[in-house]
Write an enzyme that holds these catalytic residues in place. Structure first.
Site, PDB file in Angstrom:
ATOM      1  N   GLU A 191       0.797  -1.220   0.000  1.00  0.00           N
ATOM      2  CA  GLU A 191       0.000   0.000   0.000  1.00  0.00           C
ATOM      3  C   GLU A 191       0.836   1.279   0.000  1.00  0.00           C
ATOM      4  O   GLU A 191       0.433   2.271  -0.604  1.00  0.00           O
ATOM      5  CB  GLU A 191      -0.936   0.012   1.217  1.00  0.00           C
ATOM      6  CG  GLU A 191      -2.013  -1.048   1.207  1.00  0.00           C
ATOM      7  CD  GLU A 191      -3.027  -0.843   0.093  1.00  0.00           C
ATOM      8  OE1 GLU A 191      -3.321   0.319  -0.243  1.00  0.00           O
ATOM      9  OE2 GLU A 191      -3.526  -1.843  -0.448  1.00  0.00           O
ATOM     10  N   SER A 219     -51.250 -17.751  44.373  1.00  0.00           N
ATOM     11  CA  SER A 219     -50.857 -18.033  45.758  1.00  0.00           C
ATOM     12  C   SER A 219     -49.384 -17.794  46.037  1.00  0.00           C
ATOM     13  O   SER A 219     -48.966 -17.835  47.202  1.00  0.00           O
ATOM     14  CB  SER A 219     -51.208 -19.479  46.109  1.00  0.00           C
ATOM     15  OG  SER A 219     -52.607 -19.632  46.200  1.00  0.00           O
TER      16      SER A 219
END
Length: 690
Positions: free
Chosen positions: A107, A379
């Site tokens: 690059e 309950s």
């Protein structure tokens, strides 16, 4: 003497018109002014354009976009949350030197020499593009590529190219070369939604970037030109071809030897990663719950792009057991016309959520019934009523109460079986889950005291101060019930239901840390009595099917609501509370008749807890000695602490066979009509508000 004459002297020329020098002057002046204006305009335009360029100094505080990673309490990955970006940032020192050289070779081989731009490569690229009639070379340095990725649009224009060059020069003045290379390697795209070298390395080779060898580094560097084209998952032949171009360039530059090049070319590329590594694959209901909490605290952008590191409270081993339990149970409850199931487990000592399953299939429904569903608890709410009564000091588990018809201002509660059992102790009323005695108790002590007790335990859901609430009218989530029951399991301390233990940013700064926080809110003596009573529920009441195979003491409570719309079991040992709920999302669709919590939900709870507690020590409940056992549903073997003993009524003369009167006056416990200990009593409805 001969005289030379001009050979053209006798030639007749056309007569020239006189030059209008004034007109020429005006024209030249106009041209000069026009050129000057154009040049000035161009310079002003460039100056204005450069003035609007981003300030490179902001990069000093720049943090690349990254995914949020969520782990369990042991650091095992659970989920990765991201938007369009998937990135993990690492410093340059944790990136392989092979990779750094390979990227520079292909690059920008003079990266450490140029000031940010290279005139020679720009000229060469311009010539090649002119000859081809299209863009075939870019000529950009790594610095320019970083600028393009961070600040500029991908358009191809002279103005953008000039801006790119100006910014490149500026960034080189503000940062060192290593800093620029580090930002670049963490920023660039490596295909398949992978940004940054660390993510790419783990995705393609299942290893950190610092461990990449030369062959792998050359492959990854070669992908940068066209990541999707050179992806090994799409075209392996092109990937290898491009890799060899990189190796050849490194050899040409003298950055590797011939032997190293030959070895890299001959090395087989073994790909071990894949897209599945970056999906939410574990504990989806819990992960979604955590993400909602994170977004609420930090905002959506921070969660999707901020790269947070989140350690959570769940244990993946326990979570897996919970998911397996739900998967097995889901097949069975269909026969009871129940389509959904939720399970949540919590450590009562810390409030840490250890497992959460919010439904039978996350792919079909993301609605989290463990945390979001507000269902009638039936309950399972009764222990808060009993605690409120015990906390007054006027009652003990052995205090008699009468199960007989009663009405309160037009509200006439009923038992599940529409029968009445006469005199019984509070312990037995809890064990066999009778409705009427609880309503009588709530009426005597006052619903405000009942709601206060629930609040002190950790219940925050809206509770109406009417008597129907005492037997489970209203709405509570499984997670909140787990929190409320934790106050009983830990001896009277309110804890927060905690899913997130620690959050850090990408730099490792701690943003949030949640250590266990306990607050004493319940009295220890009544809590010990409640634990004893709920152990009686499992040892000889409606919860016998929750008894664990290793024989350890278990406390719990069953619950079933009106028309069998909900069925519950909430149970615990000192180190783990878990809640199981079954029902349907559509409240208008009840389950099959007799689908009670003790019959169908307690076995699900037992299956999960037996696996989750395997190998765990048997711990005594708070206030109990290790060898101490709770009383059974008949009251035998009951052992009370000193405070309970002091509150115990004076003994009365025993009258065994006398019928129980139809009043709430205290009666000897022998007058109770005992139920079979091995036969779970059916659960009861939670009536609508009167």
């Amino acid at each position: 003497m001969t005289t030379e004459t001009n050979p053209s002297a006798n030639v007749q020329h056309p007569r020239k018109s006189p030059v209008n020098w004034r007109l020429v002057g005006w024209i030249l002046m106009a041209l000069a002014l026009s050129v000057g204006a154009l040049a000035t305009g161009a310079l002003v335009g460039l100056a204005l354009s450069f003035r609007n360029l981003p300030e490179v100094q902001q990069l000093k505080a720049y943090v690349p976009t990254g995914a949020t990673r969520i782990t369990d309490i042991n650091g095992q990955p659970i989920a990765i949350i991201r938007s369009e970006y998937n990135r993990k940032v690492v410093p340059l020192g944790q990136i392989s030197k092979h990779l750094q050289r390979a990227v520079l070779a292909i690059e920008d081989d003079r990266f450490y020499e140029h000031p940010g731009i290279r005139i020679d490569t720009l000229a060469r690229a311009a010539l090649a593009n002119f000859q081809e009639g299209r863009t075939v070379q870019g000529g950009s340095t790594i610095t320019q590529q970083l600028i393009k990725n961070l600040f500029l649009t991908p358009e191809r224009s002279l103005e953008r190219k000039v801006a790119e060059a100006v910014l490149a020069l500026r960034i080189e003045q503000a940062f060192g070369k290593d800093q620029i290379l580090e930002m670049y390697l963490n920023q660039v795209y490596w295909g398949n939604n992978r940004y940054g070298i660390e993510t790419a390395s783990r995705a393609y080779f299942n290893k950190p970037a610092k461990s990449l060898n030369l062959a792998e580094s050359a492959m990854l560097a070669g992908m940068l030109r066209a990541p999707e084209i050179y992806s090994p998952q799409r075209n392996r032949a092109k990937t290898v071809e491009r890799q060899r171009v990189v190796i050849a360039r490194m050899l040409e530059l003298g950055w590797i030897t011939q032997a190293e090049a030959d070895q890299a070319r001959s090395s087989a590329l073994v790909f071990k990663g894949g897209d599945a590594d970056f999906m939410i694959t574990r504990a989806p209901y819990f992960s979604s719950y955590v993400v909602r909490e994170l977004i609420r605290k930090y905002g959506r952008d921070a969660v999707l792009k901020g790269g947070l590191r989140v350690q959570t409270s769940i244990d993946l081993k326990i979570q897996k057991l919970a998911e397996q339990t739900v998967a097995r149970a889901a097949k069975n409850i269909r026969y009871r016309r129940a389509e959904q199931l939720a399970l949540v487990a919590m450590d009562p000592r810390t409030g840490y959520i250890k497992a959460m399953v919010g439904g039978v299939d996350y792919q079909k429904s993301q609605y989290n019934r463990a945390s979001q569903a507000s269902r009638q608890p039936g309950s399972t709410f009764k222990p808060f009523v009993y605690y409120a009564a015990l906390a007054t000091g006027r009652y003990t588990p052995e205090t008699p109460i009468t199960d007989s018809p009663a009405c309160f201002g037009g509200y006439c509660p009923k038992n599940y079986d529409l029968r009445y059992s006469g005199g019984m102790s509070l312990r037995q009323a809890m064990a066999v889950s009778r409705n009427v005695p609880v309503v009588k108790l709530a009426n005597t002590i006052g619903m405000n005291q009942v709601i206060l007790a629930a609040r002190r335990a950790g219940i925050t859901a809206p509770l109406q101060p009417n008597l129907a609430t005492s037997i489970g009218a209203g709405g509570i989530s499984p997670l909140e019930l787990a929190r409320g029951f934790s106050a009983f399991a830990n001896g009277g301390y309110r804890v927060d239901a905690t899913a997130i233990l620690q959050v850090t940013d990408q730099q490792g700064n701690i943003l949030e840390q949640n250590l266990p926080v306990r607050e004493r809110t319940l009295k220890s003596a009544p809590v010990k009595m409640i634990n004893s009573m709920m152990m009686s529920v499992v040892s000889g009441g409606t919860g016998t099917r929750a008894q664990l195979p290793d024989g350890r003491p278990v406390a719990g409570k069953t619950g079933t609501t009106q028309d069998f719309r909900d069925a519950w079991f909430v149970g615990y040992v000192p180190q783990l509370v878990s809640v199981v709920w079954i029902g349907n999302d559509d409240y208008r669709r009840p389950m099959a008749r007799s689908t009670a919590g003790g019959t169908y939900v307690a076995p699900i709870w037992r299956s999960f807890m037996a696996s989750a507690l395997r190998g765990q020590p048997v711990l005594p409940f708070p206030g109990f000695e290790p060898s101490e056992k709770p009383a059974d549903a008949k009251g035998k073997g009951a052992q009370l602490d000193e405070a309970a003993a002091e509150a115990k009524p004076k003994p009365r003369r025993r009258r065994r066979r006398r019928p129980a009167p139809e009043t709430d006056a205290p009666q000897p416990r022998e007058a109770a009509l005992p139920l079979k200990a091995a036969e779970p009593a059916p659960a009861e409805p939670a009536p609508a508000d009167p």
